[in-house]
Motif scaffolding. Structure first.
Motif, short mmCIF file in Angstrom:
data_model
loop_
_atom_site.label_atom_id
_atom_site.label_comp_id
_atom_site.label_asym_id
_atom_site.label_seq_id
_atom_site.Cartn_x
_atom_site.Cartn_y
_atom_site.Cartn_z
N VAL A 1 0.87 -1.18 0.00
CA VAL A 1 0.00 0.00 0.00
C VAL A 1 0.90 1.23 0.00
O VAL A 1 1.76 1.37 0.88
N PRO A 2 0.76 2.13 -1.00
CA PRO A 2 1.61 3.32 -1.06
C PRO A 2 1.63 4.06 0.28
O PRO A 2 0.60 4.17 0.95
N ALA A 3 2.81 4.56 0.66
CA ALA A 3 2.94 5.18 1.98
C ALA A 3 3.79 6.45 1.92
O ALA A 3 4.68 6.59 1.08
N LYS A 4 3.50 7.33 2.88
CA LYS A 4 4.27 8.56 3.05
C LYS A 4 4.49 8.79 4.54
O LYS A 4 3.63 8.49 5.36
N LEU A 5 5.66 9.33 4.85
CA LEU A 5 5.95 9.80 6.20
C LEU A 5 5.93 11.32 6.16
O LEU A 5 6.59 11.93 5.33
N ALA A 6 5.16 11.92 7.06
CA ALA A 6 5.06 13.38 7.14
C ALA A 6 5.80 13.83 8.40
O ALA A 6 5.29 13.68 9.51
N PHE A 7 7.02 14.32 8.23
CA PHE A 7 7.85 14.76 9.36
C PHE A 7 7.53 16.21 9.71
O PHE A 7 7.46 17.07 8.83
N VAL A 8 7.34 16.48 11.02
CA VAL A 8 7.10 17.83 11.51
C VAL A 8 8.11 18.09 12.62
O VAL A 8 8.01 17.52 13.70
N ARG A 9 9.09 18.97 12.34
CA ARG A 9 10.14 19.27 13.33
C ARG A 9 9.67 20.37 14.27
O ARG A 9 9.33 21.47 13.85
N LYS A 10 9.66 20.07 15.58
CA LYS A 10 9.23 21.02 16.61
C LYS A 10 10.39 21.54 17.45
O LYS A 10 10.21 22.43 18.26
#
Length: 90
Positions: free
Chosen positions: A27-36
């Motif tokens: 299943v196509p996948a993405k990681l959404a990184f959010v740097r805090k």
């Protein structure tokens, strides 16, 4: 997550949350990184296993695609390899 696409948000704040990302194979996948955090080496995320190396702007989402064709465990880390996480495809 749907059967058409998997998107997992990874918060970067002194480490990766979650540190282990579980994905369904095929299943196509993405990681959404959010740097805090402004901590130095976390301004980049890289993975030789998954084929990405990208800068993470503070308080912005940066998305990378993950190939889920093969099952296995794949690591990602900060620019200095001091902080790491793992993607598990099964």
């Amino acid at each position: 997550m749907s059967e058409k696409e998997q998107v997992v948000t990874v918060t970067v704040d002194g480490g990766y949350q979650p540190a282990v990302v579980n994905l369904k194979q095929g299943v196509p996948a993405k990681l959404a990184f959010v740097r805090k955090s402004e901590q130095g080496c976390l301004d980049t995320v890289q993975s030789t296993d998954l084929g990405f190396n990208t800068e993470l702007p503070l308080n912005q989402t940066k998305t990378v695609s993950v190939d889920t064709a093969q099952a296995g465990e794949f690591t990602f880390s900060c620019g200095m390899n001091m902080v790491s996480g793992k993607v598990v495809v099964k």
